[in-house]
Write a protein that holds these residues in place. Structure first.
Motif, PDB file in Angstrom:
ATOM      1  N   ARG A 200       0.851  -1.182   0.000  1.00 16.61           N
ATOM      2  CA  ARG A 200       0.000   0.000   0.000  1.00 16.61           C
ATOM      3  C   ARG A 200       0.891   1.237   0.000  1.00 16.61           C
ATOM      4  N   GLU A 201       0.249   2.385  -0.193  1.00 15.44           N
ATOM      5  CA  GLU A 201       0.996   3.643  -0.244  1.00 15.44           C
ATOM      6  C   GLU A 201       1.567   3.985   1.131  1.00 15.44           C
ATOM      7  N   TYR A 202       2.766   4.548   1.111  1.00 19.44           N
ATOM      8  CA  TYR A 202       3.454   4.938   2.348  1.00 19.44           C
ATOM      9  C   TYR A 202       2.617   5.947   3.130  1.00 19.44           C
ATOM     10  N   GLN A 203       2.590   5.758   4.459  1.00 24.60           N
ATOM     11  CA  GLN A 203       1.898   6.690   5.342  1.00 24.60           C
ATOM     12  C   GLN A 203       2.885   7.242   6.346  1.00 24.60           C
ATOM     13  N   PRO A 204       2.748   8.516   6.712  1.00 26.28           N
ATOM     14  CA  PRO A 204       3.663   9.090   7.702  1.00 26.28           C
ATOM     15  C   PRO A 204       3.701   8.251   8.965  1.00 26.28           C
TER      16      PRO A 204
END
Length: 413
Positions: A200-204
């Motif tokens: 999945r897309e990187y999250q802070p």
């Protein structure tokens, strides 16, 4: 300790009046030999005052076995009394809570004590669910001649919490639909895990070590790996405390307590909502301390006439419920509020298992008409539960049978 001074009884007053009448009659009639009639009365009164007028100098304590006791258990209560003086006839009256059934003995004792003597008195009661308080022990004494009476109330506070009965149950946790599994349940999370789950897309806040650089180069943006780890689901137990279900409310509480123990054994985090007028909400946590906190709340729970469970559930969903919690809903489905609460949980996407104590299973039909009425009520309930089955897994529990067998029949474990 509330202390009262000795009081003279009507018998003593009558004696004193008789003495004065005899003395006055002797004086006015000049028959002084009548004074001899007074001497036995004076001697009797002197003996009562000198030898039979104690001040009730005693020490009293109550001994209870435990602070928490299972409902239905027979509990022995002890009263220890020690006297600092001679008391020929002491009457002790115990402050037994009215809701408790006395099984053995009684709440009054008649004993005699010598100086320094210590006695232990016992009686037995059957414990009920709830909080039970003893606040005082009263001591009374009247001399053998009936001239003096003294009463003292000793502040002796004791408290027992009658906790609901608990039985072993099958773990009916579920992750989707009505599929039921026992024990640990897989759930996706980011970080180190057991098995790879997805990208999945990187999250802070994601650690750098889970960044998938190859996928990031291909997608043109930073991507992270997501893993599936073995953990327990969060379980929220909701109790419909509608007053209409008061006859089977104790069964509802026992069922909830049994599933809370099951959560504790599995290491599962759990929370509890009891829909009284002021809702009791215990946030999701785990461990023995949290278990006993929930059990104490269940011990004190009572059916409520101003039940607003649908509103309470929706409000707490928006503020307190975790998004993927498993819901165990306990309701007899006797009110529209109780039914609407189930629909609300479904509308918000929660997987619900409803344990429904059958309110008609405790009815004993004594006539043919009552038997027919009971059958009609059962048919209406069956039709209702059939309609509600689209909102969750419904376990129809005949409370005359073990809860575990009712769960097993439905989930087929």
């Amino acid at each position: 300790m509330n202390m009262e001074e000795p009081t003279t009884t009507g018998k003593a007053v009558l004696l004193i009046i008789s003495l004065w009448v005899i003395v006055l009659f002797a004086f006015f009639s000049l028959r002084w030999e009548m004074i001899y009639l007074v001497l036995p009365m004076v001697w009797l009164f002197f003996t009562a005052v000198t030898f039979f007028k104690p001040s009730l100098e005693i020490d009293v304590e109550r001994v209870i076995p435990h602070e928490r006791i299972l409902e239905g258990e027979i509990v022995e209560i002890k009263i220890r009394v020690k006297s600092k003086e001679r008391i020929p006839s002491l009457r002790l009256i115990e402050d037994i809570p009215e809701e408790l059934e006395i099984i053995e003995g009684k709440g009054e004792f008649l004993i005699s004590l010598t100086p320094g003597e210590e006695r232990e008195l016992t009686y037995k009661v059957r414990m009920k669910r709830g909080i039970h308080k003893w606040e005082w022990i009263k001591a009374e004494y009247q001399d053998p001649f009936g001239f003096f009476f003294i009463e003292r109330t000793f502040d002796v506070f004791s408290e027992i919490v009658g906790v609901p009965k608990i039985e072993d149950v099958i773990t009916p946790y579920s992750t989707k639909g009505t599929k039921v599994t026992a024990g640990p349940l897989p759930s996706p999370r980011v970080g180190e895990g057991v098995e790879f789950h997805a990208i999945r897309e990187y999250q802070p806040g994601d650690p750098f070590k889970i960044i998938n650089w190859k996928a990031s180069a291909k997608m043109g943006k930073i991507m992270s790996n997501e893993y599936e780890s073995e953990r327990k689901v969060d379980v929220v137990l909701i109790i419909d405390a509608a007053y209409k279900g008061r006859e089977i409310f104790d069964y509802t509480v026992r069922a909830a307590a049994s599933f809370i123990l099951d959560c504790l054994k599995n290491g599962t985090s759990f929370g509890l909502l009891i829909s009284e007028e002021v809702p009791m909400w215990i946030r999701i946590d785990y461990g023995k301390r949290h278990f006993f906190k929930c059990i104490d709340f269940l011990s004190l729970a009572k059916p409520d006439k101003n039940n607003m469970i649908a509103y309470q559930v929706e409000h707490i969903i928006k503020t307190r419920f975790p998004a993927r919690a498993q819901i165990l809903y306990f309701s007899p489905f006797l009110t529209e509020e109780g039914i609407d609460a189930l629909k609300t949980l479904y509308r918000y996407g929660y997987n619900v298992i409803a344990i429904s104590p059958n309110p008609y299973s405790t009815i004993e039909a004594k006539t043919r008409e009552e038997e027919l009425a009971k059958k009609l009520l059962m048919l209406e309930r069956k039709a209702l539960l059939s309609r509600l089955s689209s909102y969750g897994l419904i376990i129809d529990w005949d409370v005359e049978k073990p809860l575990n067998s009712a769960v097993a029949e439905v989930i087929r474990l």
